[in-house]
Design an enzyme around this catalytic site. Structure first.
Site, short mmCIF file in Angstrom:
data_model
loop_
_atom_site.label_atom_id
_atom_site.label_comp_id
_atom_site.label_asym_id
_atom_site.label_seq_id
_atom_site.Cartn_x
_atom_site.Cartn_y
_atom_site.Cartn_z
N GLN A 139 0.77 -1.66 -0.30
CA GLN A 139 0.24 0.23 0.20
C GLN A 139 0.86 0.86 -0.21
O GLN A 139 1.65 1.38 1.25
CB GLN A 139 -0.92 0.18 1.57
CG GLN A 139 -1.76 1.01 1.15
CD GLN A 139 -2.84 1.20 2.96
OE1 GLN A 139 -1.64 1.23 3.99
NE2 GLN A 139 -4.18 1.28 2.65
N GLY A 140 0.85 2.30 -1.45
CA GLY A 140 1.89 3.49 -1.13
C GLY A 140 0.74 4.95 -1.68
O GLY A 140 0.77 4.84 -1.81
N TYR A 141 0.85 4.88 0.45
CA TYR A 141 -0.20 5.94 0.90
C TYR A 141 1.00 7.25 1.37
O TYR A 141 0.92 8.00 0.62
CB TYR A 141 -1.03 5.69 1.80
CG TYR A 141 -2.56 4.70 1.18
CD1 TYR A 141 -2.38 4.83 0.23
CD2 TYR A 141 -3.54 5.53 1.47
CE1 TYR A 141 -3.76 4.14 -0.71
CE2 TYR A 141 -4.73 3.89 1.82
CZ TYR A 141 -5.36 4.00 0.34
OH TYR A 141 -5.76 3.19 -0.61
N SER A 142 0.99 6.57 2.19
CA SER A 142 2.30 7.62 3.11
C SER A 142 3.47 7.84 2.70
O SER A 142 3.83 7.28 1.84
CB SER A 142 2.42 6.73 4.96
OG SER A 142 1.01 6.11 5.50
N GLU B 63 -9.02 -1.70 5.81
CA GLU B 63 -7.93 -2.08 6.45
C GLU B 63 -8.32 -1.68 8.24
O GLU B 63 -7.49 -2.16 9.40
CB GLU B 63 -6.89 -1.20 6.91
CG GLU B 63 -5.47 -1.14 7.54
CD GLU B 63 -4.49 -0.12 7.31
OE1 GLU B 63 -4.52 0.97 5.72
OE2 GLU B 63 -3.98 -0.44 7.48
#
Ligand SMILES: Cc1cc2nc3c(=O)[nH]c(=O)nc-3n(C[C@H](O)[C@H](O)[C@H](O)COP(=O)(O)OP(=O)(O)OC[C@H]3O[C@@H](n4cnc5c(N)ncnc54)[C@H](O)[C@@H]3O)c2cc1C
Lengths: 359, 402
Positions: B124-127, B242
């Site tokens: 997951q590439g959010y932050s 999540e």
């Protein structure tokens, strides 16, 4: 599998809530709280009219034939309103009679308890914090009872006392009997007045099933206290939201400050999560006898403890006014203190629950 | 209220339990690599209708009528048997439901089935370094050039990026738009040229999360989920999944039972620690929190079954905060029980997912991880804001004007 309350149960809560909101708003509660007797006959009459005198008593005796879960739901709403009344002692005494009384005793007393013609209470505590059935020590001799009980709720209003005696037995004593002396005590929680009761060769009757049901009666009483605290804590949260939502400092409402918002969010998380525990523990009394004693001890320890924490936060968030006699917070704060200690503090209940879990 | 399962469900439980006798695999199959064994057993669970019940058969699910009670029974029985059922990985639990809800037909066909089967893994590439709680301020750019997005920037805290085949992530595609409206949700092949992954070492000693650098990384234009500038809304759907994962009471039950076992196995003053009055007090207090959480789980389940979710907003929104606090209490008591044994550094295995339960090092690592999960997926203070603002109607924080 269905873990939720029914429409009828929601309706029951709404009905009682409507009554409490109309007949016992905080302004009225304050009058009773500051009053001499701590009792409002009209309020109690209204509660009896709704059937609160015999919620769990059999319909044969004029009761409503409901379960402990229903009782817990009602107790919660009474806690929301910090309703002053003989409800607690009256209910516990009724359960003792219904579960442990002879047919004759039941036929003689239960209809009058359900209608409220007779007010009853339970005399359990003895000196040095002895609340539990195995700790009771009063002795009977040829149908008479001698000894002293403490923190008996609404004893001055009661016509009938169910008294815990040695061997975990239960005895019935009429308040009007010779040798019964009720001395009111200046109790902390002014919504549930207490007294010391002395018996000096007072004539009594033993409940034949007493020692078989004393623990069960105590467990039901634990549920009543836990549910009452759940309701009281919710009301304190609501009061805090209302107060901090209007109180202005630094040019804005207090709720605008995140520290305040977060403190309230913590209170709400802590209390709302205990609701399911309260339901479960009450349901266990009705349906799961094996887990009922353990669940009651956990619920009483946990919920009355969390409620006290919420009460503490509510007090703090009211600022200086929260410490005054005039501020309504104290009425619920002390209600929470009462629930937390009566029948054994969280520490005592945790030791009990640990032992019951086989730890 | 009725906590008994009807006959139909009792029979169903027996059926599931019998099927689970088949795990662990035996004979020749037991010689296969563990991952392969898991894939096989999961496939059998799908055939039986126990695994991925909410996904259509066409996408590799078992397409069952929603039934929260059956789902609960399955979860309980699989947990008991430690068997591979619905995968808890980020792909199956977050990306796949998001694609099912918001993806194009082509995306669903291409990704869902292999993701569920464990053949494609995700991160997951959010932050980003500058965008944590204030996620919408993210700056990693994706520009459409021809039929490809060209990505430049820097993601961080990306769990399992080093093992993943693909990333689902948030990227700024409309730099002129207001911050929430300028983000798109893209799928990126982690093998694409220009991606550099640098592992980060956690305080446990393990390396679960990473930094990911993008230098003109290309991903096909059709790898966008939802429309341009709608990535924020798409990500809300993922985040919901999540949080459900983190608040899972089954998980808490294992930690709680494991703590009781530790208290039985540990000695204090020559007696089992569980007989020590102060330990009993703390354990009993934890039990109060644990039972509250567990029955709140049952309450939410029933509310879902009755279609009454609107009545349980508050217990639902408080679940993550309450659950992560409880996990910290549990692991803290474990430290007290371990005493000096908690002064030994956990091994890398003990700090990683799927660490062997009950070992001192696993507890020590878990004490630290318990705090980390109260940060991941929306930190506790952000949860408190959400509870206050959305459940209790308190005002939003004041924003500093730009
Ligand atoms: C174990 C772990 C795994 C993770 N895995 C992933 C992953 O796979 N993919 C991914 O994209 N990210 C992942 N993250 C990142 C995670 O989502 C962020 O750490 C989280 O959103 C917080 O952002 P931050 O670390 O920048 O902290 P910050 O936002 O800087 O917050 C620091 C502290 O300040 C508080 N704070 C921040 N804003 C406010 C406010 N407005 N009011 C009050 N308090 C505030 C927070 O509560 C926190 O305690 C992971 C994190 C951890 C710990």
């Amino acid at each position: 599998m269905d873990f939720g309350i029914s429409e009828e149960q929601e309706l029951l809560q709404e009905t009682v809530r409507g009554f409490v909101t109309n007949e016992c708003p905080a302004t009225h509660l304050r009058e009773v709280f500051d009053g001499e007797s701590g009792h409002d006959p009209e309020l109690w009459a209204g509660m009896l009219e709704m059937g609160l005198g015999g919620l769990t008593l059999s319909e044969d005796f004029g009761g409503a034939g409901l379960d402990i879960l229903d009782l817990a739901l009602v107790s919660e709403v009474l806690g929301e309103g910090a309703v002053p009344s003989p409800f607690f002692g009256h209910t516990v005494a009724g359960l003792a009679l219904a579960w442990g009384g002879s047919d004759e005793q039941k036929a003689s007393w239960l209809p009058r308890l359900a209608s409220g013609d007779v007010v009853a209470t339970a005399a359990l505590a003895e000196a040095e914090n002895r609340w539990q059935p195995e700790q009771w020590s009063l002795e009977t001799d040829k149908g008479t009872l001698t000894g002293s009980k403490q923190f008996v709720t609404s004893a001055d209003l009661a016509d009938l006392l169910v008294v815990g005696i040695s061997g975990g037995d239960l005895a019935l004593v009429e308040r009007s009997a010779d040798g019964v002396d009720v001395t009111p005590v200046e109790g902390l929680d002014r919504t549930r007045r207490v007294a010391e009761v002395n018996f000096d060769s007072a004539s009594c009757e033993i409940l034949p099933g007493g020692n078989r049901v004393a623990n069960r009666v105590r467990d039901a009483a634990l549920i009543l206290l836990a549910a009452d605290s759940l309701g009281a804590a919710w009301n304190l949260i609501q009061m805090t939201i209302d107060y901090t939502g209007t109180r202005q400092q630094f040019g804005t409402n207090l709720t605008q400050f995140q520290a305040v918002k977060h403190q309230i969010a913590n209170m709400a998380a802590d209390i709302e999560q205990t609701r399911a525990l309260c339901w479960y523990a009450a349901y266990a009394q009705d349906q799961l006898p094996d887990d009922a004693p353990h669940a009651a001890a956990v619920a009483k320890a946990h919920i009355t403890d969390r409620a006290m924490e919420a009460a503490r936060d509510a007090f703090e968030l009211h600022g200086g006014i929260g410490f005054t006699w005039e501020c309504d917070v104290q009425m619920w704060f002390k209600r929470c203190m009462f629930n937390r200690t009566v029948l054994g503090t969280p520490e005592i209940q945790r030791e009990r629950s640990a032992a019951l879990a086989g730890w | 209220m009725n906590l008994e399962y009807s006959e139909e469900y009792v029979a169903f439980r027996a059926e599931v339990r019998e099927f689970l006798q088949g795990w662990p695999l035996t004979g020749d199959e037991a010689q296969l690599p563990v991952h392969e064994q898991e894939i096989r057993f999961r496939r059998r669970g799908i055939e039986r209708g126990y695994v991925y019940r909410n996904f259509p058969r066409a996408y590799g699910g078992s397409e069952q009528t929603p039934d929260v009670l059956r789902e609960r029974i399955i979860r309980e029985e699989y947990a008991e048997a430690s068997a591979p059922g619905d995968s808890a990985g980020q792909g199956p639990s977050m990306l796949a439901p998001t694609l099912l809800e918001l993806g194009t037909e082509a995306q669903r066909e291409r990704f869902i089935a292999p993701t569920l089967a464990g053949e494609i893994s995700w991160c997951q590439g959010y932050s980003e370094p500058g965008a944590g709680s204030d996620l919408a301020s993210l700056q990693t750019r994706a520009e459409l050039q021809g039929d490809e997005w060209v990505i430049n920037g820097h993601k961080i805290w990306t769990t399992t990026a080093h093992e993943a085949d693909f990333m689902f992530g948030l990227f700024r595609t409309e730099p002129q738009a207001p911050k929430h409206a300028g983000i798109s949700y893209l799928l990126v092949d982690m093998k694409a040229p220009g991606i550099e992954i640098r592992p980060l070492r956690e305080m446990t000693g393990a390396s679960m999360f990473n930094e990911v650098f993008f230098d003109n990384v290309r991903t096909p234009a059709e790898n966008i989920v939802g429309k341009r500038g709608e990535g924020w809304q798409v990500s809300r759907a993922t985040l919901k999944h999540e949080r459900n994962l983190i608040g899972d009471p089954n998980f808490m039950r294992r930690a709680y039972l494991s703590l009781l076992q530790l208290a039985r196995d540990t000695t204090r003053n020559g007696r089992p620690a569980i007989e020590d009055p102060s330990i009993r007090q703390e354990l009993a207090q934890i039990e109060g929190f644990f039972m509250s959480l567990e029955y709140t789980g049952a309450r939410l389940l029933t509310a879902t079954a009755r279609n009454e979710e609107a009545k349980v907003i508050l217990p639902m929104m408080t679940m993550k905060l309450y659950g992560t606090d409880l996990r910290q209490r549990i692991t803290r008591l474990a430290l007290d029980l371990l005493e000096n044994r908690s002064l030994i550094a956990p091994t890398e295995e003990e700090g990683s997912h799927g660490a062997p339960e009950g070992r001192p090092g696993t507890w020590t690592a878990d004490y630290m991880s318990a705090i980390a999960i109260s940060i991941a997926g929306g930190a506790s203070n952000i949860q408190r804001n959400i509870i206050g603002e959305r459940a209790l109607g308190l005002p939003r924080d004041l924003r500093t004007p730009k």
